[in-house]
Design an enzyme around this catalytic site. Structure first.
Site, PDB file in Angstrom:
ATOM      1  N   LYS A 184       0.807  -1.231   0.000  1.00 57.20           N
ATOM      2  CA  LYS A 184       0.000   0.000   0.000  1.00 57.20           C
ATOM      3  C   LYS A 184       0.838   1.279   0.000  1.00 57.20           C
ATOM      4  O   LYS A 184       0.406   2.303  -0.526  1.00 57.20           O
ATOM      5  CB  LYS A 184      -0.957   0.007   1.204  1.00 57.20           C
ATOM      6  N   ASP A 206     -10.035   3.126   1.161  1.00 64.70           N
ATOM      7  CA  ASP A 206     -10.177   2.719   2.570  1.00 64.70           C
ATOM      8  C   ASP A 206     -10.782   3.877   3.373  1.00 64.70           C
ATOM      9  O   ASP A 206     -11.546   3.642   4.315  1.00 64.70           O
ATOM     10  CB  ASP A 206      -8.813   2.362   3.185  1.00 64.70           C
TER      11      ASP A 206
HETATM   12  P1  NAP Z   1      -0.228  -1.832  11.107  1.00 63.36           P
HETATM   13  O1  NAP Z   1       0.200  -0.774  10.163  1.00 63.36           O
HETATM   14  O2  NAP Z   1       0.701  -2.935  11.468  1.00 63.36           O
HETATM   15  O3  NAP Z   1      -0.706  -1.079  12.455  1.00 63.36           O
HETATM   16  C1  NAP Z   1      -1.136  -1.777  13.604  1.00 63.36           C
HETATM   17  C2  NAP Z   1      -1.113  -0.833  14.819  1.00 63.36           C
HETATM   18  O4  NAP Z   1      -1.573  -1.588  15.933  1.00 63.36           O
HETATM   19  C3  NAP Z   1       0.284  -0.323  15.169  1.00 63.36           C
HETATM   20  O5  NAP Z   1       0.146   0.981  15.693  1.00 63.36           O
HETATM   21  C4  NAP Z   1       0.717  -1.296  16.268  1.00 63.36           C
HETATM   22  O6  NAP Z   1       1.613  -0.727  17.191  1.00 63.36           O
HETATM   23  C5  NAP Z   1      -0.610  -1.499  16.978  1.00 63.36           C
HETATM   24  N1  NAP Z   1      -0.599  -2.726  17.769  1.00 63.36           N
HETATM   25  C6  NAP Z   1      -0.317  -3.976  17.335  1.00 63.36           C
HETATM   26  N2  NAP Z   1      -0.427  -4.860  18.349  1.00 63.36           N
HETATM   27  C7  NAP Z   1      -0.743  -4.137  19.447  1.00 63.36           C
HETATM   28  C8  NAP Z   1      -0.958  -4.458  20.824  1.00 63.36           C
HETATM   29  N3  NAP Z   1      -0.868  -5.720  21.266  1.00 63.36           N
HETATM   30  N4  NAP Z   1      -1.279  -3.453  21.685  1.00 63.36           N
HETATM   31  C9  NAP Z   1      -1.360  -2.177  21.249  1.00 63.36           C
HETATM   32  N5  NAP Z   1      -1.152  -1.804  19.960  1.00 63.36           N
HETATM   33  C10 NAP Z   1      -0.859  -2.775  19.085  1.00 63.36           C
HETATM   34  O7  NAP Z   1      -1.543  -2.569  10.585  1.00 63.36           O
HETATM   35  P2  NAP Z   1      -2.735  -1.883   9.753  1.00 63.36           P
HETATM   36  O8  NAP Z   1      -2.496  -2.072   8.307  1.00 63.36           O
HETATM   37  O9  NAP Z   1      -2.943  -0.524  10.303  1.00 63.36           O
HETATM   38  O10 NAP Z   1      -3.956  -2.859  10.140  1.00 63.36           O
HETATM   39  C11 NAP Z   1      -4.475  -2.860  11.460  1.00 63.36           C
HETATM   40  C12 NAP Z   1      -5.774  -3.667  11.537  1.00 63.36           C
HETATM   41  O11 NAP Z   1      -6.803  -3.059  10.743  1.00 63.36           O
HETATM   42  C13 NAP Z   1      -5.628  -5.098  11.035  1.00 63.36           C
HETATM   43  O12 NAP Z   1      -6.328  -5.951  11.883  1.00 63.36           O
HETATM   44  C14 NAP Z   1      -6.301  -5.053   9.679  1.00 63.36           C
HETATM   45  O13 NAP Z   1      -6.827  -6.308   9.328  1.00 63.36           O
HETATM   46  C15 NAP Z   1      -7.394  -4.021   9.898  1.00 63.36           C
HETATM   47  N6  NAP Z   1      -7.815  -3.379   8.632  1.00 63.36           N
HETATM   48  C16 NAP Z   1      -9.096  -3.560   8.225  1.00 63.36           C
HETATM   49  C17 NAP Z   1      -9.527  -2.959   7.064  1.00 63.36           C
HETATM   50  C18 NAP Z   1     -10.965  -3.143   6.624  1.00 63.36           C
HETATM   51  O14 NAP Z   1     -11.287  -2.900   5.466  1.00 63.36           O
HETATM   52  N7  NAP Z   1     -11.856  -3.492   7.513  1.00 63.36           N
HETATM   53  C19 NAP Z   1      -8.662  -2.172   6.285  1.00 63.36           C
HETATM   54  C20 NAP Z   1      -7.351  -2.006   6.741  1.00 63.36           C
HETATM   55  C21 NAP Z   1      -6.935  -2.625   7.921  1.00 63.36           C
HETATM   56  P3  NAP Z   1       3.211  -0.665  16.892  1.00 63.36           P
HETATM   57  O15 NAP Z   1       3.362   0.323  15.802  1.00 63.36           O
HETATM   58  O16 NAP Z   1       3.781  -0.251  18.197  1.00 63.36           O
HETATM   59  O17 NAP Z   1       3.589  -2.061  16.471  1.00 63.36           O
END
Ligand code: NAP
Length: 302
Positions: free
Chosen positions: A73, A110
């Protein structure tokens, strides 16, 4: 469903790694069939180091447009001739379309998908976003476009929180330890962390907020979890049991897809309900397969 692939069938698709459990092919092909459009949507697994050659290849074979998911992305941006301003601000593109003059244009549906289930909310409501990764950036942009606020973001990485504030100076950032103080004045909570998402071998009942924390929210609060595997998540189940309004990430997925498809088809309205039914059916199939064999990893972003 009577659909024939012929020499005039046009191609749409998805690039990512992995794409094997994506709901997008089922969702888009169901809508294209219902509309009688001579298009086909195909998932293409593309490894990070093959991105540039894959994108050039898609242009060479005349693909009309494609979705982009993890891990491309952000990496796709330099390969595009045009990037819509809000996608550039968020720093991510999830939808690419062929430009009439050649080359690719990129946008971020998104943000549109995120916003759609929130359109009925009042402006100016206090909002708390959990997590500060890629999805949080789309959520922040969406919340600000809806004029919600104050918008607070809680995260565990001070560097990422600082970067968010550089892009959106109006956003307040919090450490995870400061959450409880703000929950009683929060009308909308958005979980953008992967905590609670199905992963083989991980505990089934993880949630980014505990039941006690959810109890601190005011009556009538809205709790939006971007995760949709499982659907509902433990967070949404607890929130609903406490009388809050749950919103599933499946709605975001469906509406980002609907916006992308409409864009590829020149702005035509698309059958969102057909897409919702197809996504739900595919998700139920994946859940059933998983119950038989818990090993496969689910992709939940496309
Ligand atoms: P990402 O870039 O890896 O971001 C994840 C965030 O969550 C980071 O800030 C990470 O912190 C934090 N995090 C991870 N584990 C944690 C924990 N145990 N406690 C506190 N914070 C935690 O991932 P993303 O692309 O943003 O995706 C995140 C979620 O959104 C996923 O589950 C994805 O499937 C979902 N999503 C859904 C859609 C939809 O269409 N519904 C679209 C996009 C994403 P750190 O930076 O400190 O690691």
């Amino acid at each position: 469903m009577d659909r024939r692939i012929s020499g005039s069938t046009q191609l749409l698709g998805l690039i990512g790694d992995p794409v094997v459990h994506s709901l997008s092919p089922a969702m888009h092909n169901a809508a294209l069939a219902a509309m009688g459009e001579d298009y086909c949507y195909v998932p293409f697994p593309v490894a990070a180091e093959r991105l540039a050659v894959a994108v050039a290849g898609l242009a060479a074979i005349g693909v009309r447009g494609f979705n982009v998911t993890i891990p491309h992305k952000q990496a796709i941006l330099p390969l595009l001739s045009q990037v819509e301003a809000r996608a550039a601000k968020v720093g991510a593109v999830n939808t690419v379309y062929a430009l009439p003059e050649g080359g690719w244009g990129g946008t971020n549906t998104d943000i549109d998908g995120f916003v759609q289930p929130l359109l009925g909310l009042e402006k100016g409501i206090p909002t708390l976003i959990l997590g500060c990764g890629g999805a949080a950036r789309a959520a922040i942009q969406g919340c600000l476009e809806l004029e919600l606020g104050p918008v607070r973001v809680a995260g565990r990485s001070p560097e990422k929180l600082q970067a968010l504030q550089q892009t959106w100076p109006q956003v307040e950032t919090l450490s995870w330890a400061e959450l409880d103080r703000h929950l009683p004045e929060t009308s909308l909570v958005v979980n953008t962390t992967p905590v609670g998402m199905y992963k083989p071998g991980s505990p089934a009942e993880l949630s980014p907020l505990s039941r006690e924390q959810l109890r601190l929210l005011p009556a009538g609060a809205v709790v939006y979890d971007l995760i949709y595997v499982p659907d509902p998540t433990p967070l949404l189940r607890m929130a609903a049991a406490l009388g809050h309004t749950p919103i599933s990430g499946l709605e975001m997925l469906i509406h980002q897809g609907a916006k992308a498809l409409s864009l590829w088809l020149g702005g035509k309205p698309v059958p969102v309900e057909v897409m919702r039914q197809a996504a739900r059916q595919q998700l139920a199939q994946i859940e059933a397969d998983r119950a038989r064999d818990p090993k496969p990893q689910l992709s939940s972003q496309s």
